[in-house]
Enzyme design. Structure first.
Site, PDB file in Angstrom:
ATOM      1  N   TYR A  45       0.739  -1.144   0.074  1.00 47.60           N
ATOM      2  CA  TYR A  45       0.074  -0.120  -0.221  1.00 47.60           C
ATOM      3  C   TYR A  45       1.079   1.171   0.050  1.00 47.60           C
ATOM      4  O   TYR A  45       1.647   1.176   0.909  1.00 47.60           O
ATOM      5  CB  TYR A  45      -0.662   0.049   1.349  1.00 47.60           C
ATOM      6  N   PRO A 195     -16.252  -3.014   1.752  1.00 46.40           N
ATOM      7  CA  PRO A 195     -17.730  -3.369   2.237  1.00 46.40           C
ATOM      8  C   PRO A 195     -18.483  -2.390   1.126  1.00 46.40           C
ATOM      9  O   PRO A 195     -19.768  -2.643   1.185  1.00 46.40           O
ATOM     10  CB  PRO A 195     -17.708  -2.764   3.675  1.00 46.40           C
ATOM     11  N   LEU A 196     -17.896  -1.301   0.426  1.00 43.88           N
ATOM     12  CA  LEU A 196     -18.737  -0.329  -0.281  1.00 43.88           C
ATOM     13  C   LEU A 196     -18.501  -0.936  -1.847  1.00 43.88           C
ATOM     14  O   LEU A 196     -18.525  -0.064  -2.732  1.00 43.88           O
ATOM     15  CB  LEU A 196     -18.507   0.930  -0.046  1.00 43.88           C
ATOM     16  N   ALA A 197     -18.089  -2.171  -2.060  1.00 40.83           N
ATOM     17  CA  ALA A 197     -17.517  -2.512  -3.413  1.00 40.83           C
ATOM     18  C   ALA A 197     -16.567  -1.667  -4.120  1.00 40.83           C
ATOM     19  O   ALA A 197     -16.950  -1.116  -5.310  1.00 40.83           O
ATOM     20  CB  ALA A 197     -18.689  -3.085  -4.224  1.00 40.83           C
ATOM     21  N   GLY A 199     -16.710   1.727  -3.859  1.00 41.49           N
ATOM     22  CA  GLY A 199     -17.368   2.843  -4.376  1.00 41.49           C
ATOM     23  C   GLY A 199     -18.418   2.554  -5.436  1.00 41.49           C
ATOM     24  O   GLY A 199     -19.105   3.431  -5.930  1.00 41.49           O
ATOM     25  N   SER A 278     -11.117   7.617   0.750  1.00 44.24           N
ATOM     26  CA  SER A 278     -10.286   8.168   0.145  1.00 44.24           C
ATOM     27  C   SER A 278     -10.010   9.855   0.548  1.00 44.24           C
ATOM     28  O   SER A 278      -9.179  10.648   0.008  1.00 44.24           O
ATOM     29  CB  SER A 278     -10.426   8.285  -1.192  1.00 44.24           C
ATOM     30  N   GLN A 282     -15.377  11.081   3.687  1.00 49.99           N
ATOM     31  CA  GLN A 282     -15.840   9.752   3.565  1.00 49.99           C
ATOM     32  C   GLN A 282     -15.847   8.788   4.845  1.00 49.99           C
ATOM     33  O   GLN A 282     -16.891   8.320   5.161  1.00 49.99           O
ATOM     34  CB  GLN A 282     -15.057   9.167   2.504  1.00 49.99           C
ATOM     35  N   LEU A 283     -14.727   8.998   5.398  1.00 46.39           N
ATOM     36  CA  LEU A 283     -14.415   8.269   6.834  1.00 46.39           C
ATOM     37  C   LEU A 283     -15.338   8.724   7.692  1.00 46.39           C
ATOM     38  O   LEU A 283     -16.180   7.705   8.467  1.00 46.39           O
ATOM     39  CB  LEU A 283     -13.132   8.315   7.103  1.00 46.39           C
ATOM     40  N   ASN A 286     -18.858   7.245   6.788  1.00 46.05           N
ATOM     41  CA  ASN A 286     -18.784   5.800   6.820  1.00 46.05           C
ATOM     42  C   ASN A 286     -18.907   5.250   8.347  1.00 46.05           C
ATOM     43  O   ASN A 286     -19.725   4.601   8.791  1.00 46.05           O
ATOM     44  CB  ASN A 286     -17.576   5.197   6.396  1.00 46.05           C
TER      45      ASN A 286
HETATM   46  N1  LIG Z   1      -6.621  -8.528   1.482  1.00 49.03           N
HETATM   47  C1  LIG Z   1      -6.988  -7.967   0.379  1.00 49.03           C
HETATM   48  O1  LIG Z   1      -6.337  -8.354  -0.622  1.00 49.03           O
HETATM   49  C2  LIG Z   1      -7.739  -6.270   0.520  1.00 49.03           C
HETATM   50  C3  LIG Z   1      -8.173  -5.891  -0.709  1.00 49.03           C
HETATM   51  C4  LIG Z   1      -9.001  -4.647  -0.828  1.00 49.03           C
HETATM   52  C5  LIG Z   1      -8.939  -3.977   0.589  1.00 49.03           C
HETATM   53  N2  LIG Z   1      -8.468  -4.461   1.582  1.00 49.03           N
HETATM   54  C6  LIG Z   1      -8.302  -3.714   2.646  1.00 49.03           C
HETATM   55  O2  LIG Z   1      -9.808  -3.399   3.097  1.00 49.03           O
HETATM   56  C7  LIG Z   1      -9.693  -2.050   3.283  1.00 49.03           C
HETATM   57  C8  LIG Z   1     -11.188  -1.611   2.943  1.00 49.03           C
HETATM   58  O3  LIG Z   1     -11.240  -1.715   1.517  1.00 49.03           O
HETATM   59  P1  LIG Z   1     -11.760  -0.817   0.229  1.00 49.03           P
HETATM   60  O4  LIG Z   1     -11.019   0.280   0.289  1.00 49.03           O
HETATM   61  O5  LIG Z   1     -12.041  -1.499  -0.918  1.00 49.03           O
HETATM   62  O6  LIG Z   1     -13.361  -0.455   0.793  1.00 49.03           O
HETATM   63  P2  LIG Z   1     -14.469   0.180   0.241  1.00 49.03           P
HETATM   64  O7  LIG Z   1     -15.110   1.037   1.185  1.00 49.03           O
HETATM   65  O8  LIG Z   1     -15.320  -0.760  -0.495  1.00 49.03           O
HETATM   66  O9  LIG Z   1     -13.719   1.120  -0.851  1.00 49.03           O
HETATM   67  C9  LIG Z   1     -13.241   2.523  -0.700  1.00 49.03           C
HETATM   68  C10 LIG Z   1     -13.455   3.365  -1.700  1.00 49.03           C
HETATM   69  O10 LIG Z   1     -14.846   3.620  -1.976  1.00 49.03           O
HETATM   70  C11 LIG Z   1     -15.180   5.054  -1.991  1.00 49.03           C
HETATM   71  N3  LIG Z   1     -15.699   5.513  -0.739  1.00 49.03           N
HETATM   72  C12 LIG Z   1     -15.523   5.182   0.346  1.00 49.03           C
HETATM   73  N4  LIG Z   1     -16.504   5.741   1.377  1.00 49.03           N
HETATM   74  C13 LIG Z   1     -17.164   6.640   0.395  1.00 49.03           C
HETATM   75  C14 LIG Z   1     -18.021   7.598   0.820  1.00 49.03           C
HETATM   76  N5  LIG Z   1     -18.723   7.632   1.985  1.00 49.03           N
HETATM   77  N6  LIG Z   1     -18.684   8.150  -0.200  1.00 49.03           N
HETATM   78  C15 LIG Z   1     -18.293   7.906  -1.628  1.00 49.03           C
HETATM   79  N7  LIG Z   1     -17.304   6.972  -1.968  1.00 49.03           N
HETATM   80  C16 LIG Z   1     -16.850   6.438  -1.013  1.00 49.03           C
HETATM   81  C17 LIG Z   1     -13.948   5.550  -2.250  1.00 49.03           C
HETATM   82  O11 LIG Z   1     -13.429   5.717  -3.598  1.00 49.03           O
HETATM   83  P3  LIG Z   1     -12.518   6.649  -4.247  1.00 49.03           P
HETATM   84  O12 LIG Z   1     -11.106   6.269  -4.153  1.00 49.03           O
HETATM   85  O13 LIG Z   1     -12.974   6.471  -5.833  1.00 49.03           O
HETATM   86  O14 LIG Z   1     -12.949   7.892  -3.770  1.00 49.03           O
HETATM   87  C18 LIG Z   1     -12.850   4.813  -1.489  1.00 49.03           C
HETATM   88  O15 LIG Z   1     -11.483   4.722  -1.914  1.00 49.03           O
HETATM   89  C19 LIG Z   1      -8.371  -1.481   2.425  1.00 49.03           C
HETATM   90  O16 LIG Z   1      -8.200  -0.230   2.735  1.00 49.03           O
HETATM   91  C20 LIG Z   1      -7.534  -2.441   2.683  1.00 49.03           C
HETATM   92  O17 LIG Z   1      -6.917  -1.995   4.103  1.00 49.03           O
HETATM   93  C21 LIG Z   1      -7.768  -5.724   1.589  1.00 49.03           C
END
Ligand SMILES: NC(=O)c1ccc[n+]([C@@H]2O[C@H](COP(=O)([O-])OP(=O)(O)OC[C@H]3O[C@@H](n4cnc5c(N)ncnc54)[C@H](OP(=O)(O)O)[C@@H]3O)[C@@H](O)[C@H]2O)c1
Length: 319
Positions: A45, A195-197, A199, A278, A282-283, A286
Protein backbone atom coordinates in the site's frame (compact mmCIF):
# COMPACT_ATOMS: atom_id res chain seq x y z
CA UNK A 1 -21.13 -3.94 18.92
CA UNK A 2 -20.02 -7.48 18.21
CA UNK A 3 -18.48 -6.87 14.78
CA UNK A 4 -15.21 -4.89 15.08
CA UNK A 5 -13.97 -2.20 12.74
CA UNK A 6 -10.48 -2.11 11.26
CA UNK A 7 -9.26 1.01 9.44
CA UNK A 8 -7.99 0.30 5.92
CA UNK A 9 -4.93 2.12 4.59
CA UNK A 10 -4.79 1.19 0.91
CA UNK A 11 -5.16 4.86 -0.08
CA UNK A 12 -2.47 6.10 2.29
CA UNK A 13 0.94 7.45 1.24
CA UNK A 14 2.61 10.22 -0.75
CA UNK A 15 1.38 8.67 -4.00
CA UNK A 16 -1.98 7.64 -2.54
CA UNK A 17 -5.00 9.82 -1.79
CA UNK A 18 -4.14 10.57 1.85
CA UNK A 19 -0.91 12.22 0.80
CA UNK A 20 0.64 13.61 3.96
CA UNK A 21 1.47 12.34 7.42
CA UNK A 22 -0.54 15.25 8.83
CA UNK A 23 -3.64 14.24 6.86
CA UNK A 24 -3.21 10.66 8.11
CA UNK A 25 -2.90 11.92 11.68
CA UNK A 26 -6.31 13.62 11.33
CA UNK A 27 -7.84 10.43 9.92
CA UNK A 28 -6.47 8.44 12.85
CA UNK A 29 -7.76 10.94 15.41
CA UNK A 30 -11.24 10.81 13.91
CA UNK A 31 -11.21 7.01 13.89
CA UNK A 32 -9.93 6.89 17.47
CA UNK A 33 -12.54 9.40 18.63
CA UNK A 34 -15.18 6.83 17.62
CA UNK A 35 -13.64 4.30 20.00
CA UNK A 36 -11.64 2.30 17.45
CA UNK A 37 -8.03 1.13 17.46
CA UNK A 38 -7.36 -1.54 14.82
CA UNK A 39 -5.45 -0.66 11.61
CA UNK A 40 -4.95 -2.75 8.48
CA UNK A 41 -1.90 -2.17 6.32
CA UNK A 42 0.16 -4.03 3.70
CA UNK A 43 3.61 -4.07 2.13
CA UNK A 44 2.01 -3.08 -1.17
CA UNK A 45 0.00 0.00 0.00
CA UNK A 46 -0.69 2.25 -1.76
CA UNK A 47 -0.74 0.12 -4.91
CA UNK A 48 2.30 0.87 -7.05
CA UNK A 49 4.22 2.58 -4.24
CA UNK A 50 4.94 -0.15 -1.68
CA UNK A 51 5.87 0.92 1.81
CA UNK A 52 4.44 4.42 1.83
CA UNK A 53 1.44 3.51 4.01
CA UNK A 54 3.53 1.54 6.52
CA UNK A 55 6.06 4.40 6.67
CA UNK A 56 3.29 6.91 7.49
CA UNK A 57 2.11 4.71 10.37
CA UNK A 58 5.71 4.37 11.56
CA UNK A 59 6.30 8.13 11.43
CA UNK A 60 3.18 8.61 13.52
CA UNK A 61 4.32 5.97 16.06
CA UNK A 62 0.77 4.70 16.05
CA UNK A 63 1.30 1.83 18.50
CA UNK A 64 2.75 4.05 21.26
CA UNK A 65 0.89 3.54 24.56
CA UNK A 66 -1.30 0.92 22.87
CA UNK A 67 -3.31 3.63 21.08
CA UNK A 68 -3.54 1.61 17.85
CA UNK A 69 -2.96 -2.03 16.95
CA UNK A 70 -1.49 -2.85 13.53
CA UNK A 71 -2.16 -5.77 11.20
CA UNK A 72 -0.13 -5.97 8.00
CA UNK A 73 0.33 -8.15 4.95
CA UNK A 74 3.54 -9.45 3.45
CA UNK A 75 4.97 -8.71 0.01
CA UNK A 76 2.85 -10.87 -2.35
CA UNK A 77 1.37 -10.73 -5.88
CA UNK A 78 4.58 -11.87 -7.60
CA UNK A 79 6.16 -15.25 -8.26
CA UNK A 80 8.62 -16.13 -5.53
CA UNK A 81 7.17 -13.66 -3.01
CA UNK A 82 6.56 -16.43 -0.49
CA UNK A 83 9.87 -18.29 -0.46
CA UNK A 84 11.29 -18.53 3.03
CA UNK A 85 13.90 -15.86 2.25
CA UNK A 86 11.43 -13.45 0.61
CA UNK A 87 9.13 -13.68 3.62
CA UNK A 88 12.03 -12.91 5.99
CA UNK A 89 13.14 -9.99 3.79
CA UNK A 90 9.61 -8.61 3.64
CA UNK A 91 8.89 -8.66 7.38
CA UNK A 92 12.28 -7.13 8.16
CA UNK A 93 11.64 -4.00 6.08
CA UNK A 94 8.01 -3.81 7.16
CA UNK A 95 8.79 -3.79 10.87
CA UNK A 96 11.47 -1.14 10.21
CA UNK A 97 8.99 1.03 8.33
CA UNK A 98 6.35 0.59 11.00
CA UNK A 99 8.97 1.18 13.74
CA UNK A 100 7.72 -1.78 15.78
CA UNK A 101 9.11 -5.14 16.92
CA UNK A 102 5.95 -7.04 16.05
CA UNK A 103 2.44 -6.68 14.62
CA UNK A 104 -0.84 -8.22 15.74
CA UNK A 105 -1.66 -10.06 12.51
CA UNK A 106 0.74 -10.91 9.70
CA UNK A 107 -0.93 -12.00 6.46
CA UNK A 108 0.10 -13.80 3.34
CA UNK A 109 -1.72 -11.25 1.15
CA UNK A 110 -2.54 -13.54 -1.77
CA UNK A 111 -1.45 -17.04 -2.74
CA UNK A 112 1.98 -17.44 -4.29
CA UNK A 113 1.34 -20.78 -5.98
CA UNK A 114 4.87 -20.91 -7.42
CA UNK A 115 6.25 -21.75 -3.96
CA UNK A 116 5.19 -24.77 -1.90
CA UNK A 117 2.74 -23.67 0.79
CA UNK A 118 4.68 -25.86 3.21
CA UNK A 119 7.78 -23.67 2.71
CA UNK A 120 5.77 -20.46 3.24
CA UNK A 121 4.05 -21.92 6.31
CA UNK A 122 7.38 -22.99 7.80
CA UNK A 123 8.68 -19.44 7.44
CA UNK A 124 5.53 -18.04 9.07
CA UNK A 125 5.93 -20.51 11.93
CA UNK A 126 9.54 -19.44 12.42
CA UNK A 127 8.56 -15.75 12.55
CA UNK A 128 5.75 -16.59 14.98
CA UNK A 129 8.23 -18.37 17.27
CA UNK A 130 10.44 -15.26 17.10
CA UNK A 131 7.48 -13.19 18.32
CA UNK A 132 7.12 -11.09 15.16
CA UNK A 133 3.31 -11.47 15.15
CA UNK A 134 0.45 -12.82 17.28
CA UNK A 135 -2.03 -13.95 14.64
CA UNK A 136 -1.33 -15.68 11.32
CA UNK A 137 -3.55 -14.34 8.56
CA UNK A 138 -4.46 -15.56 5.09
CA UNK A 139 -6.11 -13.45 2.41
CA UNK A 140 -7.56 -14.36 -0.97
CA UNK A 141 -6.73 -18.09 -0.62
CA UNK A 142 -9.38 -20.58 -1.69
CA UNK A 143 -11.19 -22.96 0.62
CA UNK A 144 -9.02 -25.96 -0.18
CA UNK A 145 -5.88 -23.92 0.47
CA UNK A 146 -7.19 -22.60 3.80
CA UNK A 147 -7.95 -26.17 4.89
CA UNK A 148 -4.47 -27.23 3.82
CA UNK A 149 -2.84 -24.59 6.07
CA UNK A 150 -5.15 -25.39 9.00
CA UNK A 151 -4.52 -29.14 8.74
CA UNK A 152 -0.75 -28.72 8.39
CA UNK A 153 -0.75 -26.54 11.50
CA UNK A 154 -2.50 -29.30 13.44
CA UNK A 155 -0.26 -32.04 12.12
CA UNK A 156 3.07 -30.21 12.61
CA UNK A 157 2.13 -28.16 15.66
CA UNK A 158 2.79 -24.99 13.63
CA UNK A 159 1.04 -21.66 13.97
CA UNK A 160 -2.49 -21.96 12.59
CA UNK A 161 -4.28 -19.31 10.54
CA UNK A 162 -6.66 -17.36 12.77
CA UNK A 163 -7.74 -14.44 10.52
CA UNK A 164 -8.86 -14.30 6.92
CA UNK A 165 -9.38 -11.17 4.76
CA UNK A 166 -11.86 -11.56 1.93
CA UNK A 167 -14.29 -9.67 -0.27
CA UNK A 168 -17.76 -9.45 1.33
CA UNK A 169 -20.53 -6.93 0.77
CA UNK A 170 -24.20 -6.79 -0.31
CA UNK A 171 -23.37 -7.77 -3.91
CA UNK A 172 -20.53 -10.18 -3.05
CA UNK A 173 -22.05 -12.74 -0.71
CA UNK A 174 -20.43 -15.94 -1.95
CA UNK A 175 -18.35 -16.22 1.25
CA UNK A 176 -21.58 -17.11 3.10
CA UNK A 177 -21.72 -20.44 1.32
CA UNK A 178 -18.12 -21.23 0.39
CA UNK A 179 -15.67 -19.57 2.78
CA UNK A 180 -17.53 -19.10 6.04
CA UNK A 181 -18.29 -22.76 6.81
CA UNK A 182 -14.56 -23.53 6.54
CA UNK A 183 -13.47 -20.46 8.50
CA UNK A 184 -15.92 -21.38 11.30
CA UNK A 185 -14.74 -25.00 11.29
CA UNK A 186 -11.15 -23.90 11.93
CA UNK A 187 -11.96 -20.97 14.23
CA UNK A 188 -10.67 -18.36 11.79
CA UNK A 189 -12.07 -14.82 12.06
CA UNK A 190 -13.42 -13.25 8.88
CA UNK A 191 -12.43 -9.65 8.09
CA UNK A 192 -14.55 -8.26 5.23
CA UNK A 193 -12.82 -5.98 2.76
CA UNK A 194 -14.39 -3.63 0.18
CA UNK A 195 -17.62 -3.20 2.18
CA UNK A 196 -18.69 -0.51 -0.31
CA UNK A 197 -17.51 -2.53 -3.30
CA UNK A 198 -14.76 0.10 -3.67
CA UNK A 199 -17.32 2.84 -4.37
CA UNK A 200 -19.53 0.87 -6.79
CA UNK A 201 -22.70 1.77 -4.85
CA UNK A 202 -22.18 5.54 -5.05
CA UNK A 203 -19.46 6.61 -7.47
CA UNK A 204 -20.24 4.63 -10.62
CA UNK A 205 -23.13 4.90 -13.07
CA UNK A 206 -23.99 2.42 -15.81
CA UNK A 207 -22.44 3.49 -19.11
CA UNK A 208 -20.25 6.24 -17.63
CA UNK A 209 -16.46 6.04 -17.69
CA UNK A 210 -14.95 5.84 -14.20
CA UNK A 211 -13.31 9.07 -12.99
CA UNK A 212 -9.52 9.09 -13.49
CA UNK A 213 -7.84 7.97 -10.26
CA UNK A 214 -11.03 6.41 -8.90
CA UNK A 215 -11.05 2.84 -7.64
CA UNK A 216 -12.43 1.79 -11.05
CA UNK A 217 -9.90 3.59 -13.25
CA UNK A 218 -8.57 0.73 -15.43
CA UNK A 219 -5.16 2.40 -15.49
CA UNK A 220 -4.71 1.46 -11.81
CA UNK A 221 -3.96 -1.88 -10.09
CA UNK A 222 -7.25 -1.73 -8.13
CA UNK A 223 -9.23 -0.53 -11.16
CA UNK A 224 -8.57 -3.69 -13.15
CA UNK A 225 -9.68 -5.98 -10.28
CA UNK A 226 -12.71 -3.84 -9.49
CA UNK A 227 -13.95 -3.61 -13.08
CA UNK A 228 -13.55 -7.33 -13.43
CA UNK A 229 -15.53 -7.95 -10.24
CA UNK A 230 -18.32 -5.40 -10.46
CA UNK A 231 -18.84 -4.11 -14.02
CA UNK A 232 -21.66 -6.50 -14.90
CA UNK A 233 -25.17 -5.68 -16.11
CA UNK A 234 -26.85 -7.61 -13.28
CA UNK A 235 -24.83 -5.80 -10.66
CA UNK A 236 -25.67 -2.37 -12.10
CA UNK A 237 -29.35 -3.39 -12.04
CA UNK A 238 -28.99 -4.56 -8.44
CA UNK A 239 -27.63 -1.17 -7.36
CA UNK A 240 -30.43 0.64 -9.22
CA UNK A 241 -33.04 -1.49 -7.38
CA UNK A 242 -31.33 -0.84 -4.08
CA UNK A 243 -31.32 2.91 -4.73
CA UNK A 244 -35.09 2.78 -5.30
CA UNK A 245 -35.86 1.01 -2.04
CA UNK A 246 -33.36 3.13 -0.10
CA UNK A 247 -34.91 6.37 -1.40
CA UNK A 248 -38.26 5.33 0.09
CA UNK A 249 -36.59 5.36 3.50
CA UNK A 250 -34.18 8.26 2.87
CA UNK A 251 -31.15 5.95 3.23
CA UNK A 252 -28.25 6.01 0.77
CA UNK A 253 -26.74 2.89 -0.80
CA UNK A 254 -23.51 3.31 1.15
CA UNK A 255 -25.40 3.58 4.43
CA UNK A 256 -27.43 0.49 3.54
CA UNK A 257 -24.29 -1.46 2.66
CA UNK A 258 -22.46 -0.65 5.88
CA UNK A 259 -25.43 -1.07 8.25
CA UNK A 260 -26.30 -4.38 6.59
CA UNK A 261 -22.76 -5.71 6.97
CA UNK A 262 -22.57 -4.79 10.62
CA UNK A 263 -26.09 -5.77 11.69
CA UNK A 264 -27.59 -8.31 9.28
CA UNK A 265 -24.77 -10.15 7.51
CA UNK A 266 -23.16 -13.39 8.64
CA UNK A 267 -20.34 -11.54 10.39
CA UNK A 268 -20.35 -12.21 14.11
CA UNK A 269 -18.26 -11.88 17.25
CA UNK A 270 -14.55 -11.83 16.46
CA UNK A 271 -15.16 -10.84 12.82
CA UNK A 272 -14.54 -7.34 11.45
CA UNK A 273 -15.28 -4.85 8.70
CA UNK A 274 -12.33 -3.18 6.96
CA UNK A 275 -13.30 0.46 6.58
CA UNK A 276 -12.36 2.23 3.33
CA UNK A 277 -12.15 5.96 2.45
CA UNK A 278 -10.18 8.27 0.18
CA UNK A 279 -10.82 11.45 2.17
CA UNK A 280 -11.65 12.32 5.74
CA UNK A 281 -15.26 13.29 4.95
CA UNK A 282 -15.93 9.81 3.56
CA UNK A 283 -14.51 8.23 6.70
CA UNK A 284 -16.65 10.48 8.93
CA UNK A 285 -19.75 9.50 6.98
CA UNK A 286 -18.86 5.80 6.99
CA UNK A 287 -18.24 5.70 10.75
CA UNK A 288 -21.62 7.34 11.33
CA UNK A 289 -23.32 4.83 9.02
CA UNK A 290 -21.56 1.93 10.76
CA UNK A 291 -22.97 3.14 14.07
CA UNK A 292 -26.47 3.46 12.58
CA UNK A 293 -27.94 0.18 13.89
CA UNK A 294 -30.22 -2.29 12.11
CA UNK A 295 -32.00 -1.37 8.85
CA UNK A 296 -35.76 -1.30 8.21
CA UNK A 297 -37.05 -4.82 7.46
CA UNK A 298 -38.16 -3.87 3.93
CA UNK A 299 -34.56 -3.01 3.00
CA UNK A 300 -33.14 -6.20 4.50
CA UNK A 301 -35.66 -8.24 2.52
CA UNK A 302 -34.86 -6.31 -0.66
CA UNK A 303 -31.14 -7.04 -0.20
CA UNK A 304 -31.91 -10.77 0.10
CA UNK A 305 -34.15 -10.85 -2.95
CA UNK A 306 -31.70 -8.77 -5.01
CA UNK A 307 -28.96 -11.24 -4.06
CA UNK A 308 -31.03 -14.11 -5.49
CA UNK A 309 -30.97 -12.32 -8.87
CA UNK A 310 -27.21 -11.74 -8.97
CA UNK A 311 -25.64 -14.63 -7.11
CA UNK A 312 -24.45 -16.30 -10.31
CA UNK A 313 -22.68 -13.20 -11.64
CA UNK A 314 -21.38 -11.93 -8.29
CA UNK A 315 -17.59 -11.77 -7.89
CA UNK A 316 -15.77 -14.92 -6.80
CA UNK A 317 -14.67 -14.87 -3.16
CA UNK A 318 -11.07 -15.69 -3.93
CA UNK A 319 -8.28 -14.93 -6.40
N1 LIG B 1 -6.70 -8.36 1.61
C1 LIG B 1 -6.96 -7.76 0.47
O1 LIG B 1 -6.63 -8.28 -0.63
C2 LIG B 1 -7.68 -6.44 0.46
C3 LIG B 1 -8.30 -6.00 -0.72
C4 LIG B 1 -8.96 -4.76 -0.69
C5 LIG B 1 -8.97 -4.01 0.48
N2 LIG B 1 -8.34 -4.46 1.60
C6 LIG B 1 -8.35 -3.66 2.86
O2 LIG B 1 -9.68 -3.27 3.13
C7 LIG B 1 -9.76 -1.85 3.24
C8 LIG B 1 -11.11 -1.41 2.75
O3 LIG B 1 -11.32 -1.85 1.40
P1 LIG B 1 -11.76 -0.83 0.29
O4 LIG B 1 -10.87 0.36 0.34
O5 LIG B 1 -11.91 -1.57 -0.96
O6 LIG B 1 -13.20 -0.41 0.90
P2 LIG B 1 -14.49 0.25 0.26
O7 LIG B 1 -15.10 1.06 1.35
O8 LIG B 1 -15.31 -0.78 -0.42
O9 LIG B 1 -13.92 1.19 -0.89
C9 LIG B 1 -13.25 2.39 -0.59
C10 LIG B 1 -13.48 3.35 -1.74
O10 LIG B 1 -14.88 3.61 -1.85
C11 LIG B 1 -15.12 4.98 -2.04
N3 LIG B 1 -15.80 5.48 -0.81
C12 LIG B 1 -15.61 5.10 0.49
N4 LIG B 1 -16.46 5.77 1.30
C13 LIG B 1 -17.20 6.56 0.51
C14 LIG B 1 -18.25 7.48 0.79
N5 LIG B 1 -18.71 7.70 2.02
N6 LIG B 1 -18.80 8.14 -0.28
C15 LIG B 1 -18.35 7.93 -1.56
N7 LIG B 1 -17.37 7.07 -1.86
C16 LIG B 1 -16.80 6.38 -0.84
C17 LIG B 1 -13.75 5.65 -2.24
O11 LIG B 1 -13.49 5.61 -3.64
P3 LIG B 1 -12.57 6.73 -4.37
O12 LIG B 1 -11.15 6.36 -4.01
O13 LIG B 1 -12.88 6.53 -5.82
O14 LIG B 1 -12.99 8.04 -3.78
C18 LIG B 1 -12.83 4.71 -1.48
O15 LIG B 1 -11.51 4.71 -1.96
C19 LIG B 1 -8.56 -1.34 2.42
O16 LIG B 1 -8.16 -0.04 2.80
C20 LIG B 1 -7.52 -2.38 2.76
O17 LIG B 1 -6.92 -2.08 4.02
C21 LIG B 1 -7.72 -5.67 1.61
Amino acid sequence: MTVDLILGTNNVGGHGKIKTVEAMAEILELYHSHGNKYLDCAYIYPAGFPGEAESFLGELNVTDNGKFVVDTKLDSFRDGAHTEQSIYNSIKVQLERLKVDKVRTLYLHAPDRTVSFEESHRAMNELYKQGKFERFGLSNYNVKEIEEFAERARKNGWVAPSSYEGLYNIVSRRPETDLLPVLRKYNISFYAYSPLASGFFSNIKRGQAPAPGSQFDPATFNGTFNQDWFFKDDLFTAVEKLTEVGEKHGISNNEIALRWLRNHSQLGKGDAILVGYSKIDQLKQNLEYLEGGPLPEEIVQAIDSIWETIKDSAPESVM
